[in-house]
Design a protein around this motif. Structure first.
Motif, mmCIF file in Angstrom:
data_model
loop_
_atom_site.group_PDB
_atom_site.id
_atom_site.type_symbol
_atom_site.label_atom_id
_atom_site.label_comp_id
_atom_site.label_asym_id
_atom_site.label_seq_id
_atom_site.Cartn_x
_atom_site.Cartn_y
_atom_site.Cartn_z
ATOM 1 N N GLY A 1 -0.057 -10.881 -17.410
ATOM 2 C CA GLY A 1 -1.123 -11.225 -18.358
ATOM 3 C C GLY A 1 -0.618 -11.714 -19.709
ATOM 4 N N CYS B 1 -4.161 -8.361 -21.597
ATOM 5 C CA CYS B 1 -4.968 -9.560 -21.502
ATOM 6 C C CYS B 1 -5.564 -9.941 -22.851
ATOM 7 C CB CYS B 1 -6.090 -9.179 -20.544
ATOM 8 S SG CYS B 1 -7.276 -10.441 -20.236
ATOM 9 N N CYS C 1 -2.604 -9.236 -13.435
ATOM 10 C CA CYS C 1 -2.500 -8.678 -14.792
ATOM 11 C C CYS C 1 -1.067 -8.300 -15.174
ATOM 12 C CB CYS C 1 -3.403 -7.461 -14.926
ATOM 13 S SG CYS C 1 -5.146 -7.868 -14.714
ATOM 14 N N CYS D 1 -11.648 -10.199 -13.692
ATOM 15 C CA CYS D 1 -10.833 -11.011 -14.593
ATOM 16 C C CYS D 1 -11.751 -11.901 -15.448
ATOM 17 C CB CYS D 1 -9.880 -11.871 -13.754
ATOM 18 S SG CYS D 1 -9.028 -13.129 -14.710
ATOM 19 N N CYS E 1 -4.020 -15.027 -14.192
ATOM 20 C CA CYS E 1 -2.610 -15.040 -14.631
ATOM 21 C C CYS E 1 -1.641 -15.004 -13.454
ATOM 22 C CB CYS E 1 -2.344 -13.837 -15.540
ATOM 23 S SG CYS E 1 -3.288 -13.932 -17.058
#
Ligand code: SF4
Length: 376
Positions: A308, A157, A305, A102, A301
């Motif tokens: 995201g 993202c 994801c 991440c 998050c």
């Protein structure tokens, strides 16, 4: 969105169209695990509708030369990260290991805990691994000049856009992911191209970087990376087939979770956090010498994801996140191979190119390092 319109999201759609229109470019796309359980919402489908096959079909109709899956890179990540964890455990090296998929969280530790930058796994994130593999192994195999290849990542993202430009991830000064678009931008592209997403047939991703496992798809939700790693570590250490691959104790949506997992007589203490406020608590424990964990997974998050910043807006509705998470686990269950170290295309690549996980070549191409950044 910014109420005064002073801030707008960076839109990379025109760059993708430009690459697709350029006949001299070989344009390859890859899509992250969390996209397949969310993009349907932008075409009127219920949260948690799994649209993996339509996603592959739609991307092919946009004109990409190859349609690959970031899940392949997730499987490679597991082979590398599981090797790294075992190396640290067996050779008395720094623990706990922290997952490094991440980029928002990696940036957080560099800025907020610069004294701890030697703790995260050195593995590049899965989409960067895929980009690197495309411009090295795949390019060599297909006699392509890496400078003619454009790699486009579809990510849940916004932080991945900045990650792709990190100089630490370049090989010979070349970044291996050229353009990152979000789930919302991809949906916009389908609409611009007049593609009726919900009417698309189901198609497969292209071989070899489209062959993936159930372990790789669970990267899309909090707890998934560490569960995938434990599946592999268990089989590597015991030499026995793991019949029950679900580690329910690692699952859930609480912001901070912990579990102890037994592997070949060894008790592995695992910590899991999503949301940077929760991550901060675990990092403060490490800094103060109070951490009890061998491995920690962190995602910035909510939910990982699936929640995201580039996904369809869920406006804080937990039911949407829960539906996406259920879909991720369903997708894992329906895969015939559910352990990363048994992905045949990944194994073939190691045999032909990297030798073995954590080899010198794998280290050079698939790993990175972090550096302290100014505290903000
Ligand atoms: Fe990006 Fe959020 Fe996933 Fe981190 S958790 S990789 S910031 S979508």
């Amino acid at each position: 969105l910014c109420p005064t319109a002073a801030l707008t999201e960076v839109n990379h759609i025109p760059k993708v169209w430009e690459a697709l229109r350029n006949p001299r470019k070989y344009v390859v796309v890859q899509t992250a695990p969390a996209i397949r359980v969310a993009i349907g919402e932008l075409f009127g489908m219920k949260p948690g509708t799994i649209v993996t096959g339509k996603l592959a079909a739609g991307l092919r109709r946009l004109g990409f030369n190859k349609v690959f899956d970031t899940d392949f890179g997730a499987d490679v990540t597991i082979l590398e990260e599981a090797s790294e964890l075992l190396d640290r455990l067996e050779n008395g090296k720094t623990l706990p290991i922290l997952t490094s998929c991440c980029p928002a969280w990696v940036s957080f530790i560099e800025h907020q805990f610069p004294e701890l930058v030697d703790i995260p796994s050195s593995c590049k994130s899965p989409h960067i691994m895929v980009g690197t593999i495309i411009k090295t192994y795949f390019a060599e195999k297909h006699n392509l000049d890496p400078d003619d290849i454009v790699v486009v990542s579809v990510m849940p993202c916004i932080a991945k856009k900045a990650e792709a430009a990190r100089t630490e991830l370049a090989i010979d000064h070349r970044n291996n992911v050229d353009i990152v678009i979000t789930t919302r931008e991809l949906a916009m592209m389908f609409k611009e191209a007049g593609i009726d997403f919900d009417k698309l047939p189901d198609e497969d991703f292209d071989y070899p970087l489209g062959e993936t496992t159930g372990a790789s798809v669970i990267f899309g939700t909090t707890g998934g990376v560490i569960e995938a790693a434990i599946r592999t570590i268990h089989e590597w250490k015991t030499g026995k087939s793991l019949e029950k691959v679900e580690y329910k104790e690692l699952r859930g949506l609480e912001g901070l979770r912990e579990a102890t997992v037994e592997v070949d007589g060894m008790e592995l203490k695992i910590g899991i956090a999503h949301g940077l406020g929760n991550a901060r608590k675990l990092l403060e424990e490490i800094r103060d010498g109070k951490s009890k964990y061998h491995a920690i997974e962190i995602m910035a998050c909510p939910g990982g994801c699936i929640g995201g910043g580039g996904q369809p807006y869920h406006y804080g509705n937990d039911e949407v996140i829960k539906a996406r998470q259920r879909a991720i686990y369903q997708e894992d269950e329906r895969k015939s191979v559910r352990k990363s170290h048994l992905n045949p295309a990944v194994l073939k690549m190691y045999e032909e190119y990297f030798g073995k996980p954590y080899s010198e070549k794998a280290h050079k191409l698939l790993h990175t390092s972090y550096s302290p950044k100014e505290r903000i």
